[in-house]
Design an enzyme around this catalytic site. Sequence first.
Site, PDB file in Angstrom:
ATOM      1  N   TYR A 155      57.983  81.742  28.216  1.00 19.55           N
ATOM      2  CA  TYR A 155      58.807  80.559  27.948  1.00 19.55           C
ATOM      3  C   TYR A 155      60.222  80.971  27.519  1.00 19.55           C
ATOM      4  CZ  TYR A 155      60.027  75.988  25.882  1.00 19.55           C
ATOM      5  OH  TYR A 155      60.632  74.796  25.567  1.00 19.55           O
ATOM      6  N   LYS A 159      63.816  80.241  29.338  1.00 20.59           N
ATOM      7  CA  LYS A 159      64.891  79.476  28.679  1.00 20.59           C
ATOM      8  C   LYS A 159      66.163  80.318  28.517  1.00 20.59           C
ATOM      9  CE  LYS A 159      62.671  75.576  28.352  1.00 20.59           C
ATOM     10  NZ  LYS A 159      63.096  74.406  29.127  1.00 20.59           N
TER      11      LYS A 159
HETATM   12  P1  NAP Z   1      56.578  67.131  27.866  1.00 22.16           P
HETATM   13  O1  NAP Z   1      56.424  65.949  26.978  1.00 22.16           O
HETATM   14  O2  NAP Z   1      55.475  68.118  27.963  1.00 22.16           O
HETATM   15  O3  NAP Z   1      56.952  66.597  29.334  1.00 22.16           O
HETATM   16  C1  NAP Z   1      57.164  67.504  30.387  1.00 22.16           C
HETATM   17  C2  NAP Z   1      57.709  66.765  31.575  1.00 22.16           C
HETATM   18  O4  NAP Z   1      57.933  67.713  32.633  1.00 22.16           O
HETATM   19  C3  NAP Z   1      56.758  65.714  32.113  1.00 22.16           C
HETATM   20  O5  NAP Z   1      57.513  64.639  32.602  1.00 22.16           O
HETATM   21  C4  NAP Z   1      56.074  66.443  33.272  1.00 22.16           C
HETATM   22  O6  NAP Z   1      55.586  65.558  34.295  1.00 22.16           O
HETATM   23  C5  NAP Z   1      57.238  67.257  33.803  1.00 22.16           C
HETATM   24  N1  NAP Z   1      56.845  68.413  34.589  1.00 22.16           N
HETATM   25  C6  NAP Z   1      56.047  69.450  34.238  1.00 22.16           C
HETATM   26  N2  NAP Z   1      55.931  70.317  35.269  1.00 22.16           N
HETATM   27  C7  NAP Z   1      56.663  69.797  36.304  1.00 22.16           C
HETATM   28  C8  NAP Z   1      56.917  70.210  37.634  1.00 22.16           C
HETATM   29  N3  NAP Z   1      56.413  71.352  38.135  1.00 22.16           N
HETATM   30  N4  NAP Z   1      57.692  69.423  38.416  1.00 22.16           N
HETATM   31  C9  NAP Z   1      58.214  68.263  37.938  1.00 22.16           C
HETATM   32  N5  NAP Z   1      58.017  67.835  36.682  1.00 22.16           N
HETATM   33  C10 NAP Z   1      57.237  68.595  35.882  1.00 22.16           C
HETATM   34  O7  NAP Z   1      57.890  67.992  27.490  1.00 22.16           O
HETATM   35  P2  NAP Z   1      58.986  67.774  26.340  1.00 22.16           P
HETATM   36  O8  NAP Z   1      58.425  68.275  25.068  1.00 22.16           O
HETATM   37  O9  NAP Z   1      59.565  66.417  26.421  1.00 22.16           O
HETATM   38  O10 NAP Z   1      60.085  68.841  26.823  1.00 22.16           O
HETATM   39  C11 NAP Z   1      61.047  68.543  27.802  1.00 22.16           C
HETATM   40  C12 NAP Z   1      61.964  69.741  27.975  1.00 22.16           C
HETATM   41  O11 NAP Z   1      62.534  70.075  26.718  1.00 22.16           O
HETATM   42  C13 NAP Z   1      61.241  70.985  28.471  1.00 22.16           C
HETATM   43  O12 NAP Z   1      62.090  71.710  29.348  1.00 22.16           O
HETATM   44  C14 NAP Z   1      61.004  71.775  27.186  1.00 22.16           C
HETATM   45  O13 NAP Z   1      60.885  73.142  27.440  1.00 22.16           O
HETATM   46  C15 NAP Z   1      62.268  71.427  26.422  1.00 22.16           C
HETATM   47  N6  NAP Z   1      62.135  71.571  24.960  1.00 22.16           N
HETATM   48  C16 NAP Z   1      61.242  70.796  24.251  1.00 22.16           C
HETATM   49  C17 NAP Z   1      61.162  70.934  22.865  1.00 22.16           C
HETATM   50  C18 NAP Z   1      60.225  70.086  22.017  1.00 22.16           C
HETATM   51  O14 NAP Z   1      60.228  70.168  20.787  1.00 22.16           O
HETATM   52  N7  NAP Z   1      59.414  69.237  22.621  1.00 22.16           N
HETATM   53  C19 NAP Z   1      61.977  71.876  22.213  1.00 22.16           C
HETATM   54  C20 NAP Z   1      62.841  72.651  22.972  1.00 22.16           C
HETATM   55  C21 NAP Z   1      62.937  72.478  24.344  1.00 22.16           C
HETATM   56  P3  NAP Z   1      54.098  64.904  34.191  1.00 22.16           P
HETATM   57  O15 NAP Z   1      54.145  63.954  33.026  1.00 22.16           O
HETATM   58  O16 NAP Z   1      53.945  64.200  35.482  1.00 22.16           O
HETATM   59  O17 NAP Z   1      53.161  66.039  33.973  1.00 22.16           O
END
Ligand code: NAP
Length: 249
Positions: A155, A159
Site C-alpha cells: 500500500y 501511495k
Molecule cells: P473504501 O471505502 O474502501 O472505498 C473504495 C472505493 O474504491 C469503492 O468505491 C470501491 O468500489 C472502489 N474500488 C476498489 N477497487 C476498485 C477497482 N479495481 N476499480 C474501480 N473501483 C475500485 O475506501 P476509502 O477508505 O474511502 O478510501 C478511498 C481512497 O482514499 C483510497 O485510495 C484510499 O487508499 C485513500 N485513503 C483512505 C484513508 C482512510 O482513512 N479511509 C486514508 C488515506 C487514504 P466498490 O464499492 O464497488 O467495491
Amino acid sequence: MFLSGRTALVTGASRGIGRAIAVELAKAGANVVINYAGQEKAAKETAELVKEHGVKALVIQADVASFEQVKNMIDQVLDEFKSLEILVNNAGITRDNLIMRMKDEDWDAVINTNLKGVFNCCRAVARVMLKAKKGRIINIASVVGLKGNAGQVNYSASKSGIIGFTRSLAAELGSRNITVNAVAPGFIDTDMTEALSEEIKNKLCEHLPLKRFGKLKEVAGTVVFLCSDAADYITGQVIAVDGGLTSVI
Ligand code: NAP
C-alpha cells in the site's frame, strides 16, 4: 456555482471518501461520473445524493486496473457529456500483511488497483484534456505514502508511487493548462476506521496536533478547492489532510 457546466469523473465513488468527493463536486455544480468496482447498489445511492444538487450523475462499473475498461468508461463519459474537465483518482484497496507473509496476489492487487489504476485513468483522460487545453487531475494518496507503515509495504509503495507520478505528470501537462495534484489523507472517519476500538482511536489521536480523526468532508473539500479557480497556480503538490500527523511524527 463555480463548477457549473464541468464534468468530473471520480473513481471508487460508491462509498467512503469517493462518495463524499462526488457529492461535494455536485454541490459546487459539476456533473459527476461515479465509477465503482462491484458495489452497484452503493454506487446508485451516490448517484441519488449527487442528483439532489440539481446536476447530472452517470454510474459506470469499471475496474481501473484494466486499461481496456478505463478506455471504454472514458468513451461513455464523452458520449454522454461531450467533455471531461476533472479526474479524481480515488479508487484504492488494502491487502495488509508483514512482508514475510505477503503473497504475490496481495502485492499485485494493490499495485494494479492503486497505482496502475491511476496510470490507466490519467493516460486515457490526458488525451481529452490535452485537446481541450484545460483540466484538473487530483490523485488520492495517503500519509502512508509520505511516512511508511509496518504491514503495508504494498500500500505505501503504491501511495508513494502516486506522489512521484503526480509530480512528473504535472511537469508533463502544465504547459497545456492542466494541473495535477495529490491529496494525502491521514486517519479519516470511514468504514475502514470504524472497525477500530475507541481505545485505539484515542491513542492514535493523542499524537495528532488536532486530536481527532478527519471527516470525509474535509478531504472532499480539499479536492473541490483544487478544482476551483483559486487553485489555478497550484500543480505538482501533495496536500496532507491529516490533522498535522506528518508534521509531528
Ligand atoms: P473504501 O471505502 O474502501 O472505498 C473504495 C472505493 O474504491 C469503492 O468505491 C470501491 O468500489 C472502489 N474500488 C476498489 N477497487 C476498485 C477497482 N479495481 N476499480 C474501480 N473501483 C475500485 O475506501 P476509502 O477508505 O474511502 O478510501 C478511498 C481512497 O482514499 C483510497 O485510495 C484510499 O487508499 C485513500 N485513503 C483512505 C484513508 C482512510 O482513512 N479511509 C486514508 C488515506 C487514504 P466498490 O464499492 O464497488 O467495491
